[in-house]
Design a protein around this motif. Structure first.
Motif, PDB file in Angstrom:
ATOM      1  N   ASP A 141      -2.594   7.861  11.728  1.00  0.00           N
ATOM      2  CA  ASP A 141      -2.765   7.272  10.400  1.00  0.00           C
ATOM      3  C   ASP A 141      -1.784   7.908   9.429  1.00  0.00           C
ATOM      4  O   ASP A 141      -1.615   9.135   9.421  1.00  0.00           O
ATOM      5  CB  ASP A 141      -4.194   7.489   9.872  1.00  0.00           C
ATOM      6  N   VAL A 142      -1.162   7.074   8.608  1.00  0.00           N
ATOM      7  CA  VAL A 142      -0.258   7.552   7.560  1.00  0.00           C
ATOM      8  C   VAL A 142      -0.561   6.766   6.287  1.00  0.00           C
ATOM      9  O   VAL A 142      -0.452   5.534   6.269  1.00  0.00           O
ATOM     10  CB  VAL A 142       1.225   7.363   7.946  1.00  0.00           C
ATOM     11  N   PHE A 143      -0.948   7.487   5.247  1.00  0.00           N
ATOM     12  CA  PHE A 143      -1.249   6.842   3.975  1.00  0.00           C
ATOM     13  C   PHE A 143      -0.393   7.460   2.875  1.00  0.00           C
ATOM     14  O   PHE A 143      -0.283   8.687   2.782  1.00  0.00           O
ATOM     15  CB  PHE A 143      -2.730   6.997   3.615  1.00  0.00           C
ATOM     16  N   LEU A 144       0.206   6.618   2.071  1.00  0.00           N
ATOM     17  CA  LEU A 144       0.951   7.085   0.910  1.00  0.00           C
ATOM     18  C   LEU A 144      -0.032   7.414  -0.204  1.00  0.00           C
ATOM     19  O   LEU A 144      -0.809   6.560  -0.619  1.00  0.00           O
ATOM     20  CB  LEU A 144       1.939   6.005   0.451  1.00  0.00           C
ATOM     21  N   LYS A 145      -0.010   8.663  -0.687  1.00  0.00           N
ATOM     22  CA  LYS A 145      -0.959   9.097  -1.711  1.00  0.00           C
ATOM     23  C   LYS A 145      -0.364   9.079  -3.118  1.00  0.00           C
ATOM     24  O   LYS A 145      -1.070   8.778  -4.088  1.00  0.00           O
ATOM     25  CB  LYS A 145      -1.461  10.513  -1.408  1.00  0.00           C
ATOM     26  N   ALA A 146       0.909   9.443  -3.240  1.00  0.00           N
ATOM     27  CA  ALA A 146       1.524   9.526  -4.568  1.00  0.00           C
ATOM     28  C   ALA A 146       3.040   9.467  -4.443  1.00  0.00           C
ATOM     29  O   ALA A 146       3.604   9.812  -3.399  1.00  0.00           O
ATOM     30  CB  ALA A 146       1.100  10.820  -5.271  1.00  0.00           C
ATOM     31  N   VAL A 147       3.683   9.022  -5.513  1.00  0.00           N
ATOM     32  CA  VAL A 147       5.146   8.967  -5.546  1.00  0.00           C
ATOM     33  C   VAL A 147       5.644   9.370  -6.933  1.00  0.00           C
ATOM     34  O   VAL A 147       4.920   9.284  -7.929  1.00  0.00           O
ATOM     35  CB  VAL A 147       5.702   7.561  -5.220  1.00  0.00           C
ATOM     36  N   ALA A 148       6.902   9.807  -6.973  1.00  0.00           N
ATOM     37  CA  ALA A 148       7.631   9.983  -8.225  1.00  0.00           C
ATOM     38  C   ALA A 148       8.945   9.224  -8.047  1.00  0.00           C
ATOM     39  O   ALA A 148       9.671   9.451  -7.075  1.00  0.00           O
ATOM     40  CB  ALA A 148       7.885  11.447  -8.523  1.00  0.00           C
ATOM     41  N   ILE A 149       9.236   8.324  -8.973  1.00  0.00           N
ATOM     42  CA  ILE A 149      10.398   7.438  -8.873  1.00  0.00           C
ATOM     43  C   ILE A 149      11.327   7.694 -10.063  1.00  0.00           C
ATOM     44  O   ILE A 149      10.877   7.749 -11.213  1.00  0.00           O
ATOM     45  CB  ILE A 149       9.966   5.962  -8.846  1.00  0.00           C
ATOM     46  N   LYS A 150      12.612   7.841  -9.767  1.00  0.00           N
ATOM     47  CA  LYS A 150      13.584   8.152 -10.816  1.00  0.00           C
ATOM     48  C   LYS A 150      13.830   6.972 -11.743  1.00  0.00           C
ATOM     49  O   LYS A 150      13.872   7.131 -12.968  1.00  0.00           O
ATOM     50  CB  LYS A 150      14.895   8.605 -10.166  1.00  0.00           C
ATOM     51  N   GLY A 157      11.704  -5.123 -17.795  1.00  0.00           N
ATOM     52  CA  GLY A 157      11.442  -4.855 -19.209  1.00  0.00           C
ATOM     53  C   GLY A 157      11.280  -3.386 -19.505  1.00  0.00           C
ATOM     54  O   GLY A 157      11.258  -2.991 -20.680  1.00  0.00           O
ATOM     55  N   MET A 158      11.171  -2.574 -18.475  1.00  0.00           N
ATOM     56  CA  MET A 158      11.044  -1.132 -18.652  1.00  0.00           C
ATOM     57  C   MET A 158      11.660  -0.447 -17.451  1.00  0.00           C
ATOM     58  O   MET A 158      11.383  -0.801 -16.299  1.00  0.00           O
ATOM     59  CB  MET A 158       9.570  -0.719 -18.769  1.00  0.00           C
ATOM     60  N   VAL A 159      12.514   0.524 -17.706  1.00  0.00           N
ATOM     61  CA  VAL A 159      13.124   1.312 -16.638  1.00  0.00           C
ATOM     62  C   VAL A 159      13.022   2.776 -17.021  1.00  0.00           C
ATOM     63  O   VAL A 159      13.369   3.163 -18.141  1.00  0.00           O
ATOM     64  CB  VAL A 159      14.614   0.941 -16.422  1.00  0.00           C
ATOM     65  N   GLY A 160      12.541   3.589 -16.105  1.00  0.00           N
ATOM     66  CA  GLY A 160      12.429   5.020 -16.390  1.00  0.00           C
ATOM     67  C   GLY A 160      11.680   5.745 -15.292  1.00  0.00           C
ATOM     68  O   GLY A 160      11.242   5.150 -14.304  1.00  0.00           O
ATOM     69  N   ARG A 161      11.539   7.025 -15.465  1.00  0.00           N
ATOM     70  CA  ARG A 161      10.844   7.846 -14.478  1.00  0.00           C
ATOM     71  C   ARG A 161       9.353   7.515 -14.476  1.00  0.00           C
ATOM     72  O   ARG A 161       8.753   7.346 -15.539  1.00  0.00           O
ATOM     73  CB  ARG A 161      11.050   9.333 -14.770  1.00  0.00           C
ATOM     74  N   PHE A 162       8.800   7.461 -13.269  1.00  0.00           N
ATOM     75  CA  PHE A 162       7.387   7.111 -13.123  1.00  0.00           C
ATOM     76  C   PHE A 162       6.767   7.951 -12.018  1.00  0.00           C
ATOM     77  O   PHE A 162       7.353   8.150 -10.961  1.00  0.00           O
ATOM     78  CB  PHE A 162       7.239   5.626 -12.781  1.00  0.00           C
ATOM     79  N   SER A 163       5.581   8.474 -12.265  1.00  0.00           N
ATOM     80  CA  SER A 163       4.804   9.184 -11.257  1.00  0.00           C
ATOM     81  C   SER A 163       3.406   8.589 -11.233  1.00  0.00           C
ATOM     82  O   SER A 163       2.811   8.344 -12.293  1.00  0.00           O
ATOM     83  CB  SER A 163       4.720  10.688 -11.568  1.00  0.00           C
ATOM     84  N   GLY A 164       2.887   8.358 -10.044  1.00  0.00           N
ATOM     85  CA  GLY A 164       1.552   7.788  -9.974  1.00  0.00           C
ATOM     86  C   GLY A 164       0.904   7.972  -8.627  1.00  0.00           C
ATOM     87  O   GLY A 164       1.580   8.262  -7.624  1.00  0.00           O
ATOM     88  N   GLU A 165      -0.421   7.851  -8.603  1.00  0.00           N
ATOM     89  CA  GLU A 165      -1.187   7.913  -7.369  1.00  0.00           C
ATOM     90  C   GLU A 165      -1.380   6.498  -6.822  1.00  0.00           C
ATOM     91  O   GLU A 165      -1.519   5.539  -7.576  1.00  0.00           O
ATOM     92  CB  GLU A 165      -2.540   8.574  -7.611  1.00  0.00           C
TER      93      GLU A 165
END
Length: 229
Positions: A141-150, A157-165
């Protein structure tokens, strides 16, 4: 109790391919002068014919101002700061792995350079998208829990850094695919061979393992081949 350990991976290859782990250990121990090079080798553990671990102590001189009450003046005194680091070299899979942060990783690089070892060392770029793809074929099993995107783009309509679960894993493949070149880090929950752990990956070769029921060594053997792809 949850155990968190940080690591840094580099691609590493000896220029003399005939050297094995035992011979490499002799070279490292042969340069174990008492901080003459700024380091002292505390221990060398030969794991196999192609793998060894080195425990290293770094001594860094520093200076402190002390007050001499007898002469009523400030005196500059020399002192030392000590830091310990552990690194492993695998001659077969061709990597150098440091237990700790980029600071400990730099200490290992400096030490190997100062002892005159002939080798090639390159920073490892971890392709998070490739890791996710290969992990789905490797682990239970592999689950993605969180990411940070540059450069996260929301409907242009919006571009920028984003972090989320991640609360719905059905979006994981699409999210990683769309932002494969902009991922700053990703955290996965992985189950394999009855072992569960969280793995946080950074593109610069750093990663962290969080687990409470598995040995770190067992986990490393399972994930390093996929990290090196």
């Amino acid at each position: 109790m949850n155990r968190l350990q940080s690591y840094v991976l580099n691609r590493f290859a000896l220029l003399n391919k005939a050297i094995d782990a035992n011979q490499l250990a002799d070279i490292i121990k042969g340069n174990n002068s008492d901080f003459e090079l700024g380091f002292r080798v505390l221990k060398v553990n030969i794991i196999s014919d192609v793998q060894l671990a080195v425990e290293l102590l770094k001594r860094l001189p520093t200076y402190l101002l002390d007050f001499d009450s007898d002469n009523s003046e400030m005196i500059r005194r020399e002192s030392f700061l000590f830091t310990k680091s552990i690194f492993e070299i695998n001659l077969n899979q061709q990597y150098l792995m440091t237990f700790g942060s980029l600071s400990q990783n730099n200490d290992a690089k400096v030490f190997l350079k100062r002892i005159g070892l002939n080798y090639k060392l390159d920073q490892l770029y971890i392709d998070i998208a490739s890791f996710y793809e290969s992990s789905n074929c490797t682990y239970e099993d592999v689950f993605l829990k969180a990411v940070a995107i540059k450069k996260f783009n929301y409907r242009n309509g919006m571009v920028g850094r984003f972090s989320g679960e991640i609360v719905d894993n059905s979006i994981a493949a699409e999210l990683i695919g769309n932002y494969s070149k902009d991922l700053l880090k990703a955290t996965f929950a992985i189950k394999t061979d009855g072992c569960r752990f969280d793995l946080q990956i950074f593109p610069n070769g750093a990663f962290k393992i969080l687990t409470n029921d598995c040995e770190q060594r067992d986990i490393l053997e399972k994930i390093i081949p996929n990290l090196l792809k």
